[in-house]
Design an enzyme around this catalytic site. Sequence first.
Site, PDB file in Angstrom:
ATOM      1  N   ARG A 252       0.872  -1.183   0.000  1.00 43.11           N
ATOM      2  CA  ARG A 252       0.000   0.000   0.000  1.00 43.11           C
ATOM      3  C   ARG A 252       0.899   1.220   0.000  1.00 43.11           C
ATOM      4  O   ARG A 252       1.818   1.314   0.805  1.00 43.11           O
ATOM      5  CB  ARG A 252      -1.000  -0.019   1.157  1.00 43.11           C
ATOM      6  CG  ARG A 252      -0.433   0.218   2.522  1.00 43.11           C
ATOM      7  CD  ARG A 252      -1.496   0.460   3.590  1.00 43.11           C
ATOM      8  NE  ARG A 252      -1.092  -0.053   4.889  1.00 43.11           N
ATOM      9  CZ  ARG A 252      -0.218   0.505   5.708  1.00 43.11           C
ATOM     10  NH1 ARG A 252       0.377   1.629   5.376  1.00 43.11           N
ATOM     11  NH2 ARG A 252       0.072  -0.048   6.872  1.00 43.11           N
ATOM     12  N   HIS A 256      -2.263   3.293   6.574  1.00 51.67           N
ATOM     13  CA  HIS A 256      -3.175   2.188   6.920  1.00 51.67           C
ATOM     14  C   HIS A 256      -4.625   2.679   6.881  1.00 51.67           C
ATOM     15  O   HIS A 256      -5.501   2.039   6.314  1.00 51.67           O
ATOM     16  CB  HIS A 256      -2.812   1.649   8.298  1.00 51.67           C
ATOM     17  CG  HIS A 256      -3.805   0.670   8.837  1.00 51.67           C
ATOM     18  ND1 HIS A 256      -3.924  -0.611   8.334  1.00 51.67           N
ATOM     19  CD2 HIS A 256      -4.751   0.790   9.805  1.00 51.67           C
ATOM     20  CE1 HIS A 256      -4.898  -1.244   8.983  1.00 51.67           C
ATOM     21  NE2 HIS A 256      -5.418  -0.415   9.880  1.00 51.67           N
ATOM     22  N   TYR A 265       6.776   4.610  10.913  1.00 48.99           N
ATOM     23  CA  TYR A 265       7.264   3.234  10.987  1.00 48.99           C
ATOM     24  C   TYR A 265       7.910   2.718   9.711  1.00 48.99           C
ATOM     25  O   TYR A 265       8.379   1.592   9.673  1.00 48.99           O
ATOM     26  CB  TYR A 265       6.154   2.275  11.451  1.00 48.99           C
ATOM     27  CG  TYR A 265       4.890   2.303  10.599  1.00 48.99           C
ATOM     28  CD1 TYR A 265       4.777   1.526   9.448  1.00 48.99           C
ATOM     29  CD2 TYR A 265       3.793   3.082  10.964  1.00 48.99           C
ATOM     30  CE1 TYR A 265       3.624   1.546   8.679  1.00 48.99           C
ATOM     31  CE2 TYR A 265       2.638   3.113  10.203  1.00 48.99           C
ATOM     32  CZ  TYR A 265       2.556   2.334   9.062  1.00 48.99           C
ATOM     33  OH  TYR A 265       1.414   2.351   8.304  1.00 48.99           O
TER      34      TYR A 265
HETATM   35  C1  LIG Z   1      -9.647  -9.114  15.734  1.00 49.80           C
HETATM   36  C2  LIG Z   1      -8.996  -7.786  15.514  1.00 49.80           C
HETATM   37  N1  LIG Z   1      -7.840  -7.493  16.137  1.00 49.80           N
HETATM   38  C3  LIG Z   1      -7.238  -6.299  15.935  1.00 49.80           C
HETATM   39  C4  LIG Z   1      -7.803  -5.366  15.100  1.00 49.80           C
HETATM   40  C5  LIG Z   1      -7.116  -4.014  14.873  1.00 49.80           C
HETATM   41  N2  LIG Z   1      -6.596  -3.962  13.494  1.00 49.80           N
HETATM   42  C6  LIG Z   1      -7.228  -3.277  12.529  1.00 49.80           C
HETATM   43  S1  LIG Z   1      -6.456  -3.398  11.046  1.00 49.80           S
HETATM   44  C7  LIG Z   1      -5.241  -4.357  11.691  1.00 49.80           C
HETATM   45  C8  LIG Z   1      -4.103  -4.849  10.823  1.00 49.80           C
HETATM   46  C9  LIG Z   1      -4.502  -5.872   9.830  1.00 49.80           C
HETATM   47  O1  LIG Z   1      -3.459  -6.095   8.927  1.00 49.80           O
HETATM   48  P1  LIG Z   1      -3.632  -6.985   7.646  1.00 49.80           P
HETATM   49  O2  LIG Z   1      -4.398  -8.213   7.978  1.00 49.80           O
HETATM   50  O3  LIG Z   1      -2.300  -7.160   7.039  1.00 49.80           O
HETATM   51  O4  LIG Z   1      -4.575  -6.118   6.677  1.00 49.80           O
HETATM   52  P2  LIG Z   1      -4.299  -4.686   6.025  1.00 49.80           P
HETATM   53  O5  LIG Z   1      -4.845  -3.667   6.985  1.00 49.80           O
HETATM   54  O6  LIG Z   1      -2.844  -4.543   5.797  1.00 49.80           O
HETATM   55  O7  LIG Z   1      -5.072  -4.687   4.758  1.00 49.80           O
HETATM   56  C10 LIG Z   1      -5.452  -4.577  13.051  1.00 49.80           C
HETATM   57  C11 LIG Z   1      -4.553  -5.362  13.909  1.00 49.80           C
HETATM   58  C12 LIG Z   1      -9.032  -5.698  14.482  1.00 49.80           C
HETATM   59  N3  LIG Z   1      -9.636  -4.873  13.623  1.00 49.80           N
HETATM   60  N4  LIG Z   1      -9.607  -6.916  14.690  1.00 49.80           N
END
Ligand SMILES: Cc1ncc(C[n+]2csc(CCOP(=O)(O)OP(=O)(O)O)c2C)c(N)n1
Length: 356
Positions: A252, A256, A265
């Site tokens: 990306r 985020h 970061y």
């Molecule tokens: C169960 C849960 N734990 C923590 C979060 C907080 N959170 C939101 S986005 C994220 C990161 C997810 O990363 P990834 O799976 O790589 O997807 P991306 O955002 O990079 O598309 C987290 C930890 C959440 N939404 N749900």
Amino acid sequence: MELDFPIVQVLNEEGTIVQPEYREQITKELTMTMYRHLIRTRMVDRKCISLQRQGRIGTYVPYEGQEACQVGSALALNDGDWMFPTYRDHGAMMTFGRSLTQTLLYWKGRTEGCVPPEGKKIVPPSVPIATQLPHAAGAACAEKWKGTKNAVIVYFGDGATSEGDFHEGLNFASVFNAPVVFFNQNNQYAISVPITRQMKTKTIAQKALAYDIPGLRIDGNDVFAVYFKTTEALERARNGGGPTLIEAVTWRYGAHTTSDDPSRYRDQEESQKRRETTDPIKRVERLMQREGWWDEKWANQVQEEVNAEIEQAVAEMERYPKADASDMFDFVFAQPTWTIAEQKEAYLQWKRGMER
Ligand SMILES: Cc1ncc(C[n+]2csc(CCOP(=O)(O)OP(=O)(O)O)c2C)c(N)n1
Ligand SMILES: [Mg+2]
């Protein structure tokens, strides 16, 4: 292990087709369709960031850089298939048929944004990480047991592979040979956590071995690799071949979410470099130039048409009144539980107090 899962490309960074078996299928028409969707998803994404900055929508999740993953995989679906997206996959949802107005309504916090277009099985985006994977495996089993030829695609990020739900979803789908494609967009970060801090394995695709299903690592910035490999996986699923795990390696470019500051970061030069070399849209432009298909006037017209569509959708979205915060309680369950009823009452009391 990384060598067992090489990154598959169909179109390389220079815009050359590197897999001759797909050459005939990469027609001018297909390329123009891909290009139009790529431009549309990118322009919508940029518009949403600017709407958020102006306070006209809420927090927004951008996907710039991941357009090929979303467009290529969504175009591989049949009308009767299911889509289980995350919060970052509105590019895929729009390509599969969700209107732009609905997309904007979702980001304005309105429940109408979660209603799929008539006849399309697009599930509301999952914000809790990985919870949609077992649901997708279940929906795929249901289609199989009903004897249909409908398949399921479920999207998730690299961070989601650390959740139990990822493993439960893959295991269940594997045991029941469910017609589902697990489509991973490995953008190499889970918010600020790089993939090297997320897992010890070098690839996500190799996790398929544990469930004895095909695992595939593809260039997620190559819309043709995404399109053809997803089509093949969906076909295998429809024909009783069971699930596939696809790891689409991407990046990306931006934050985020609109509440995140990636410069805290990671090195911003990395994203800048990638924009110049591996951008999914530039790659298709290079192919079109090489093939003599590029037409500046046509490309400008595409942009003008998308602009008009965006402006109309923004106007429609803004005609809706502000979201009512009590919707948050009303649409959790068909019958509210006592805890939710209590929370709603507390909220309404607080609101009455604020209005006094
Ligand atoms: C169960 C849960 N734990 C923590 C979060 C907080 N959170 C939101 S986005 C994220 C990161 C997810 O990363 P990834 O799976 O790589 O997807 P991306 O955002 O990079 O598309 C987290 C930890 C959440 N939404 N749900
Ligand atoms: Mg990620």
